[in-house]
Design a protein around this motif. Structure first.
Motif, PDB file in Angstrom:
ATOM      1  N   LEU A  33       0.305  -1.662   0.020  1.00 20.16           N
ATOM      2  CA  LEU A  33       0.162  -0.243  -0.156  1.00 20.16           C
ATOM      3  C   LEU A  33       1.166   1.436   0.023  1.00 20.16           C
ATOM      4  CD1 LEU A  33      -2.672  -1.109   2.092  1.00 20.16           C
ATOM      5  CD2 LEU A  33      -2.976  -1.092   0.575  1.00 20.16           C
ATOM      6  N   TYR A  34       1.763   1.257   0.851  1.00 23.57           N
ATOM      7  CA  TYR A  34       3.636   2.458   0.796  1.00 23.57           C
ATOM      8  C   TYR A  34       3.187   2.574  -0.745  1.00 23.57           C
ATOM      9  CZ  TYR A  34       6.861   4.633   1.557  1.00 23.57           C
ATOM     10  OH  TYR A  34       7.989   6.721   2.556  1.00 23.57           O
ATOM     11  N   PHE A  35       4.175   1.398  -1.624  1.00 24.93           N
ATOM     12  CA  PHE A  35       4.084   1.207  -2.680  1.00 24.93           C
ATOM     13  C   PHE A  35       2.895   1.989  -3.850  1.00 24.93           C
ATOM     14  CE2 PHE A  35       4.558  -0.187  -6.660  1.00 24.93           C
ATOM     15  CZ  PHE A  35       5.805   0.627  -7.146  1.00 24.93           C
ATOM     16  N   PHE A  36       2.125   1.495  -3.980  1.00 27.99           N
ATOM     17  CA  PHE A  36       1.279   2.601  -4.632  1.00 27.99           C
ATOM     18  C   PHE A  36       1.236   3.990  -4.171  1.00 27.99           C
ATOM     19  CE2 PHE A  36      -0.818  -2.225  -4.617  1.00 27.99           C
ATOM     20  CZ  PHE A  36      -0.266  -1.978  -5.730  1.00 27.99           C
ATOM     21  N   LYS A  37       0.995   4.165  -2.276  1.00 24.54           N
ATOM     22  CA  LYS A  37       0.844   5.557  -2.918  1.00 24.54           C
ATOM     23  C   LYS A  37       2.192   6.572  -3.392  1.00 24.54           C
ATOM     24  CE  LYS A  37      -1.628   4.777   1.634  1.00 24.54           C
ATOM     25  NZ  LYS A  37      -1.833   5.115   3.100  1.00 24.54           N
ATOM     26  N   MET A  38       3.254   5.878  -3.457  1.00 24.51           N
ATOM     27  CA  MET A  38       4.930   6.599  -3.990  1.00 24.51           C
ATOM     28  C   MET A  38       4.192   6.267  -4.923  1.00 24.51           C
ATOM     29  SD  MET A  38       6.614   7.396  -0.681  1.00 24.51           S
ATOM     30  CE  MET A  38       7.660   7.686  -2.056  1.00 24.51           C
ATOM     31  N   VAL A  39       3.486   6.103  -5.456  1.00 26.67           N
ATOM     32  CA  VAL A  39       3.586   5.586  -7.287  1.00 26.67           C
ATOM     33  C   VAL A  39       2.246   6.768  -7.084  1.00 26.67           C
ATOM     34  CG1 VAL A  39       2.777   4.390  -9.639  1.00 26.67           C
ATOM     35  CG2 VAL A  39       4.540   3.354  -8.177  1.00 26.67           C
ATOM     36  N   ALA A  40       1.324   7.110  -6.820  1.00 30.25           N
ATOM     37  CA  ALA A  40       0.824   7.785  -6.809  1.00 30.25           C
ATOM     38  C   ALA A  40       0.686   9.345  -6.403  1.00 30.25           C
ATOM     39  CB  ALA A  40      -0.792   7.787  -6.056  1.00 30.25           C
ATOM     40  N   ALA A  41       1.835   9.467  -6.040  1.00 35.72           N
ATOM     41  CA  ALA A  41       2.380  10.739  -5.644  1.00 35.72           C
ATOM     42  C   ALA A  41       2.944  11.475  -6.483  1.00 35.72           C
ATOM     43  CB  ALA A  41       3.458  10.781  -3.862  1.00 35.72           C
ATOM     44  N   GLY A  42       4.022  10.211  -7.692  1.00 38.74           N
ATOM     45  CA  GLY A  42       5.213  10.615  -8.646  1.00 38.74           C
ATOM     46  C   GLY A  42       4.325  10.498  -9.899  1.00 38.74           C
ATOM     47  N   LEU A  43       3.037  10.334 -10.313  1.00 40.35           N
ATOM     48  CA  LEU A  43       1.606   9.953 -11.050  1.00 40.35           C
ATOM     49  C   LEU A  43       1.006  11.848 -11.001  1.00 40.35           C
ATOM     50  CD1 LEU A  43       0.209   7.072 -11.676  1.00 40.35           C
ATOM     51  CD2 LEU A  43       2.162   8.382 -12.878  1.00 40.35           C
ATOM     52  N   SER A  44       1.419  12.275  -9.443  1.00 39.75           N
ATOM     53  CA  SER A  44       0.672  13.601  -9.291  1.00 39.75           C
ATOM     54  C   SER A  44       1.611  14.761  -9.951  1.00 39.75           C
ATOM     55  CB  SER A  44       0.497  14.217  -8.345  1.00 39.75           C
ATOM     56  OG  SER A  44       1.083  13.907  -6.895  1.00 39.75           O
ATOM     57  N   PHE A  45       2.820  14.165 -10.220  1.00 41.53           N
ATOM     58  CA  PHE A  45       3.928  15.385 -10.382  1.00 41.53           C
ATOM     59  C   PHE A  45       3.905  15.897 -11.787  1.00 41.53           C
ATOM     60  CE2 PHE A  45       4.750  15.264  -6.268  1.00 41.53           C
ATOM     61  CZ  PHE A  45       4.473  17.023  -5.495  1.00 41.53           C
ATOM     62  N   PHE A  46       3.755  14.135 -13.206  1.00 41.55           N
ATOM     63  CA  PHE A  46       4.384  13.742 -13.985  1.00 41.55           C
ATOM     64  C   PHE A  46       3.965  12.978 -14.624  1.00 41.55           C
ATOM     65  CE2 PHE A  46       8.222  13.270 -10.999  1.00 41.55           C
ATOM     66  CZ  PHE A  46       9.315  14.722 -11.899  1.00 41.55           C
ATOM     67  N   PRO A  47       3.002  12.924 -16.222  1.00 43.13           N
ATOM     68  CA  PRO A  47       2.526  12.746 -16.256  1.00 43.13           C
ATOM     69  C   PRO A  47       2.886  10.728 -16.807  1.00 43.13           C
ATOM     70  CG  PRO A  47       3.786  14.220 -18.403  1.00 43.13           C
ATOM     71  CD  PRO A  47       3.192  14.196 -16.839  1.00 43.13           C
ATOM     72  N   ALA A  48       1.769  10.516 -16.451  1.00 55.09           N
ATOM     73  CA  ALA A  48       1.518   8.710 -16.428  1.00 55.09           C
ATOM     74  C   ALA A  48       2.400   8.436 -18.037  1.00 55.09           C
ATOM     75  CB  ALA A  48       0.210   8.322 -16.443  1.00 55.09           C
ATOM     76  N   ASP A  49       2.731   8.584 -19.271  1.00 55.97           N
ATOM     77  CA  ASP A  49       4.009   8.407 -20.133  1.00 55.97           C
ATOM     78  C   ASP A  49       4.711   8.657 -19.904  1.00 55.97           C
ATOM     79  OD1 ASP A  49       3.253  10.820 -20.543  1.00 55.97           O
ATOM     80  OD2 ASP A  49       3.546  10.949 -22.522  1.00 55.97           O
ATOM     81  N   LEU A  50       5.507   9.625 -19.136  1.00 58.29           N
ATOM     82  CA  LEU A  50       6.453  10.012 -18.964  1.00 58.29           C
ATOM     83  C   LEU A  50       6.528   9.036 -17.670  1.00 58.29           C
ATOM     84  CD1 LEU A  50       9.168  12.192 -18.907  1.00 58.29           C
ATOM     85  CD2 LEU A  50       7.949  13.693 -17.102  1.00 58.29           C
TER      86      LEU A  50
END
Length: 82
Positions: A33-50
């Protein structure tokens, strides 16, 4: 039409086989769950394709590094080769 009939038959059999598998109720571990939260944080700053390209690039270079380490380990095991 023949292909559709064959595929319908195959998928019907597979559906019945999958229905025999019992349902399991499980919870994800806390670290996932922590990993998914970190991925969600990354996706909030960068677009999904990048984000996808960056993760793929990092994984690619890690796999290249491990692959080369394995190749070195194998050829160093050969007697007389340095």
């Amino acid at each position: 039409m023949v292909t559709e009939a064959i595929l319908t038959l195959i998928f019907g059999v597979l559906k019945h086989i999958i229905n025999f598998i019992p349902e399991t109720l499980f919870e994800l571990p806390e670290y996932s769950l922590y990993f998914f939260k970190m991925v969600a944080a990354g996706l909030s700053f960068f677009p999904a394709d990048l984000f996808r390209v960056c993760v793929a690039n990092i994984l690619f270079w890690i796999l290249i590094q491990y692959g080369w380490s394995f190749v070195e380990w194998v050829y160093k095991k050969i007697p007389g080769v340095d």
